[in-house]
Design an enzyme around this catalytic site. Structure first.
Site, short mmCIF file in Angstrom:
data_model
loop_
_atom_site.label_atom_id
_atom_site.label_comp_id
_atom_site.label_asym_id
_atom_site.label_seq_id
_atom_site.Cartn_x
_atom_site.Cartn_y
_atom_site.Cartn_z
N TYR A 153 -15.49 16.99 -16.32
CA TYR A 153 -15.85 15.57 -16.33
C TYR A 153 -16.98 15.35 -15.31
O TYR A 153 -16.88 15.80 -14.16
CB TYR A 153 -14.61 14.74 -15.98
CG TYR A 153 -14.92 13.27 -15.85
CD1 TYR A 153 -15.27 12.52 -16.97
CD2 TYR A 153 -14.89 12.64 -14.62
CE1 TYR A 153 -15.58 11.17 -16.85
CE2 TYR A 153 -15.19 11.29 -14.50
CZ TYR A 153 -15.54 10.57 -15.62
OH TYR A 153 -15.85 9.24 -15.51
N LYS A 195 -7.48 6.22 -19.66
CA LYS A 195 -7.70 6.74 -21.00
C LYS A 195 -6.43 6.60 -21.86
O LYS A 195 -6.01 5.50 -22.12
CB LYS A 195 -8.20 8.18 -20.90
CG LYS A 195 -9.29 8.38 -19.82
CD LYS A 195 -10.59 7.64 -20.10
CE LYS A 195 -11.55 7.60 -18.92
NZ LYS A 195 -11.94 8.89 -18.37
N ARG A 223 0.85 -1.20 0.00
CA ARG A 223 0.00 0.00 0.00
C ARG A 223 0.88 1.24 0.00
O ARG A 223 0.58 2.24 -0.64
CB ARG A 223 -0.97 0.00 1.19
CG ARG A 223 -1.73 1.32 1.33
CD ARG A 223 -3.04 1.23 2.10
NE ARG A 223 -3.03 0.36 3.25
CZ ARG A 223 -2.40 0.61 4.40
NH1 ARG A 223 -1.75 1.73 4.58
NH2 ARG A 223 -2.46 -0.27 5.39
#
Ligand SMILES: *Cc1c(COP(=O)(O)O)cnc(C)c1O
Length: 375
Positions: free
Chosen positions: A98, A193, A46
């Site tokens: 967005y 993306k 993590r």
């Protein structure tokens, strides 16, 4: 080193001694210590993992930042970013945003005591600054209306008021636009993306210019925990190797399609920043080295919009963008469905607007597909 070379070679740090060309997928959740008080540099995944670190170093160098942090999605990166702010803080943003960022701000961050003002010009942004404003959050070009914001003008305003400038650089990527060089403090990416580029992995990234901000974000990331897995880190790193060539071709095809769209009777407006008559074309020429592969356009009526969405065969009707497969999106029903109707319509996100992410299929096939879908 040139951008293309950085994309391919990424970070030069080696994580094993086999001579492996690619950084392996280190699936270890934890790392053994050589002795008490000593660490290999890795303790627990993590906090840091070699495969993720390799991606982060690569993206930091592509954006010209001092460090990057990879998250499990673009929205995980944006939520972590919001942890920089406290109750009573105010953020100025742009009104074409967005949809997911808008939903996060209004439904989650607002509940946590952070308030937002949405402007629609650079002057409007300056006018919206209040004594409790901490940051300006922009996306340029905007999603889905492809409006262009002058990053240098925004950073100048921000510096006068001691504000952070955060730029969502998902659409143009550092290949075409480097916000940190234009004075921004933090760059945000949906790595899902263009960086990943293959519609096969979700990822988010934050890149900081300043070591202090990087350390703050790093603490937030390891504390809140929405970090990117080793496998996804590998996929995004792999995608980045071809970022430059993909974007060149996607841009070339997008220009061809945008020009073709402007000649079609059923198309009433084409929003592509590479078109000389686009309102943001001049600013783009000043602050970016290209126009990317995203086009939005308005058709004559809702019926035609639905017909296109249902009849395309090569292009697929799906959310998302930036991948090798061309996708067409209906912002009013998909990305911006959670925006109040009056807000949405006032931004031009109506039932006639479509958004096209140009992939790597041939321009001829894509145009033929749009043509048959419109007829
Ligand atoms: C997709 C997208 C996001 C959100 O990223 P996810 O990876 O889907 O969580 C944020 N900003 C922009 C501009 C996007 O296109």
């Amino acid at each position: 080193m040139d951008f293309e070379t950085l994309c391919v070679h990424g970070s030069s740090k080696k994580y094993d001694t086999t001579g492996a060309i690619c950084v392996p997928i280190f699936t270890s959740a934890t790392f053994a210590h050589p002795s008490v008080g000593e660490s290999t540099g890795f303790d627990y995944s993590r906090t840091q993992n070699p495969t993720r670190e390799n991606l982060e170093h690569t993206v930091a160098s592509l954006e010209g930042g001092c460090g990057a942090i990879a998250f499990s999605s673009g929205m995980a990166a944006t939520s972590a970013l919001m942890e920089l702010f406290s109750i009573g803080n105010h953020v100025v943003s742009f009104d074409d945003l967005y949809g997911g960022s808008y939903r996060l701000f209004e439904q989650i961050s607002a509940k946590n005591g952070i308030s937002f003002t949405y402007a629609n010009t650079a002057e409007g942004i300056a006018a919206a600054i209040k004594p409790n404003t901490k940051a300006i959050f922009i996306e340029t070009p905007t999603n889905p209306m492809m409006q262009v914001i002058d990053i240098a003008a925004i950073t100048k305003t921000a510096q006068q008021h001691g504000l952070l400038v955060i730029v969502d650089n998902t659409f143009l990527t550092p290949y075409f636009q480097k916000p940190l060089e234009l004075g921004a403090d933090i760059v945000l990416h949906s790595g899902t993306k263009y960086l990943g580029g293959h519609n096969d992995a979700l990822a988010g990234l934050l890149v900081a210019k300043d070591p202090n901000i990087y350390e703050q974000l790093k603490t937030i990331a390891k504390t809140t925990g929405a970090i990117l897995s080793p496998f996804e880190s590998y996929l995004i790193t792999r995608g980045i190797k071809t970022l430059a060539v993909r974007l060149e071709r996607q841009q070339e095809t997008a220009k061809t399609i945008a020009n073709w769209l402007t000649e079609q009777k059923k198309i009433t407006a084409v929003h592509y920043i590479g078109l000389p008559n686009h309102a943001g074309h001049e600013i783009t020429r000043k602050q970016s080295s290209g126009y990317g592969g995203m086009i939005s356009f308005t058709v004559c009526d809702e019926k035609t919009a639905i017909k296109i969405l249902e009849q395309v065969k090569v292009i697929q009707y799906a959310e998302s963008l930036g991948g090798v497969e061309s996708l067409i999106t209906y912002p009013a029903l998909q990305t911006h469905a959670d925006m109040p109707e009056n807000e949405r319509l006032s931004r031009g996100i109506n039932e006639k607007l479509l958004r096209l992410s140009v992939g790597l299929e041939s321009a001829t096939d894509l145009i033929a597909d749009l043509k048959q879908a419109m007829e």
